[in-house]
Every structure is written in structure tokens, then in C-alpha cells.
Design an enzyme around this catalytic site. Structure first.
Site, PDB file in Angstrom:
ATOM      1  N   CYS A   1       0.824  -1.223   0.000  1.00  0.00           N
ATOM      2  CA  CYS A   1       0.000   0.000   0.000  1.00  0.00           C
ATOM      3  C   CYS A   1       0.852   1.265   0.000  1.00  0.00           C
ATOM      4  O   CYS A   1       0.449   2.290  -0.565  1.00  0.00           O
ATOM      5  CB  CYS A   1      -0.969   0.004   1.179  1.00  0.00           C
ATOM      6  SG  CYS A   1      -0.170  -0.171   2.773  1.00  0.00           S
TER       7      CYS A   1
ATOM      8  N   HIS B   1      -2.241   0.889   7.033  1.00  0.00           N
ATOM      9  CA  HIS B   1      -2.528   1.005   5.599  1.00  0.00           C
ATOM     10  C   HIS B   1      -2.325   2.441   5.122  1.00  0.00           C
ATOM     11  O   HIS B   1      -2.606   3.383   5.850  1.00  0.00           O
ATOM     12  CB  HIS B   1      -3.981   0.570   5.363  1.00  0.00           C
ATOM     13  CG  HIS B   1      -4.367   0.469   3.925  1.00  0.00           C
ATOM     14  ND1 HIS B   1      -3.752  -0.399   3.049  1.00  0.00           N
ATOM     15  CD2 HIS B   1      -5.306   1.137   3.197  1.00  0.00           C
ATOM     16  CE1 HIS B   1      -4.310  -0.264   1.850  1.00  0.00           C
ATOM     17  NE2 HIS B   1      -5.241   0.664   1.913  1.00  0.00           N
TER      18      HIS B   1
END
Length: 230
Positions: A95, A169
């Protein structure tokens, strides 16, 4: 997400800038820390800003919100300009890299690339692909994973074991065609957060970041970095 797994990147400007340098990006834009979300601390961030990356925890509350948000947009629809470069995430822990790709790809006209830049080549070759095709292309694009692994080991904290489950994330917040977009490879589409401009992008992006924090008031693991003109 089974299949490929990378080491996670830190939300650390030194690491992200070194990573972009290795990918052939000229340092006329650099990531800097956002030390806080009040106006006084935001005023310390060099301008202009062309993207913000937010690192946040994936919690149960967030996953409930994400599902509700997705369903709402699917039923009500939203306007998304075709100019947005968006890709899905199929590689575990990628990510951070996908956030960087989203930040650079949607500001390509502002960036200077070194000759032979692997990132420029990736963006050019994937320009006409769908978000899913871009994800698959990244899986097979050898130059970027090698650079990513090097950068993951350069962080201030010890890189976790590659098989360790990471619940943090990255997303990118960018300005495209007068609107603020949240780009998250775990989501099926970009999220349009309303109008913005080059001048107000940082403040508008931080308002979105604040909503993430408000949804999880007991969490402290939030970190934002901004891509600023050097």
C-alpha cells in the site's frame, strides 16, 4: 490477499524520498512530515503541496465504515473524472508503494523524471490500463519490488518479518480536475471528497484525515506526510 507479499514501507519522508529517487524521480518535489493538523502546524508545511499520504490502522470500526461507504456510493453513484489514475492493490503490504504511485501518477505533469526512470516507464506503460490491469502489471514489474525492499529496510524502525500481518494502511489524497480524491487500492474505486484546488489541497486533505481519526478516537497510529515543492 494471497500471493505476493512485500515488506511494508514507513510513513517516513526520508524513506519515501529515497525510494522515489531510486525510481528515477528528480527531487524537485519531496515528502515532508505533517506534524499536526491544526492551522499553526499546517503552516509549517512547505507549499505548494500536490499530495498527502495518510497511514492509518485498519480496525473493525474502519472496516464497517468502508463497507457502508462502498454500498452508499454503489447505490447513489459519484462523479469521478477519467483523468484520475487509480490502481488496485493485489500485493500484501504494497500500500505504501501504491500510495506513492497514486501521488506521482496524478501529478505527473509537475514531476521531473531522470532518463531511464523505472517509475516513468511504469506510468507510461500502464496509462491506458484498467485499475485491475495496473495491479497485475505491478506484480510482474521487477524493478519496483526490488527498490521497495531496499527502502523498507531503510526505515527507522526494524522492518517486520515479511510473513507478519500488518494492520496499518496507506492511502493517497490528490487533487485532480478540481476535486479531492482518496485513492486506496483496497477499494473498488476512487472516493470523491468534493471540491479542492492546488492552494487548498493540504487543508482539504487534512479534513479527510481528521475524519479517519474521529472514527477511531482510541487509536493513535495515524501519520500524514505531504508531497511538497522542494
Amino acid at each position: 490477499m494471497e500471493g505476493q507479499r512485500w515488506l511494508p514501507l514507513e510513513a517516513n519522508p526520508e524513506v519515501t524520498n529515497q525510494f522515489l529517487k531510486q525510481l528515477g524521480l528528480h527531487p524537485n518535489w519531496q515528502f515532508v512530515d505533517v506534524y499536526g493538523m491544526d492551522p499553526e502546524l499546517l503552516s509549517m508545511v512547505p507549499r505548494p503541496v500536490c499530495a498527502v499520504l495518510l497511514l492509518f490502522p485498519i480496525t473493525e470500526k474502519y472496516e464497517v465504515f468502508r463497507t457502508e461507504e462502498e454500498e452508499k456510493i454503489k447505490s447513489q453513484g459519484q462523479d469521478v473524472t477519467p483523468s484520475v489514475y487509480f490502481m488496485k492493490q493485489t500485493i500484501s503490504n504494497a500500500c505504501g508503494t501504491i500510495g506513492l504511485i497514486h501521488a506521482i501518477a496524478n501529478n505527473k505533469n509537475k514531476m521531473h523524471f531522470e532518463s531511464g526512470s523505472t517509475l516513468k516507464k511504469f506510468l507510461e506503460e500502464s496509462a491506458s490500463m484498467s485499475p485491475d490491469e495496473r495491479a497485475r502489471y505491478l506484480e510482474s514489474y521487477d524493478a519496483i519490488p526490488v527498490t521497495h525492499e531496499t527502502s523498507a529496510h531503510e526505515g527507522q524502525t526494524e522492518a517486520p518479518n515479511i510473513d507478519e500481518k500488518v494492520d496499518l494502511h496507506f492511502i493517497a489524497l490528490v487533487h485532480v480536475d478540481g476535486h479531492l480524491y482518496e485513492l486506496d487500492g483496497r477499494k473498488p474505486f476512487p472516493i470523491n471528497h468534493g471540491e479542492t484546488s492546488d492552494e487548498t489541497l493540504l487543508e482539504d486533505a487534512i479534513e479527510v484525515c481528521k475524519k479517519f481519526m474521529e472514527r477511531d478516537p482510541d487509536e493513535l497510529r495515524f501519520n500524514a506526510i505531504a508531497l511538497s515543492a522542494a
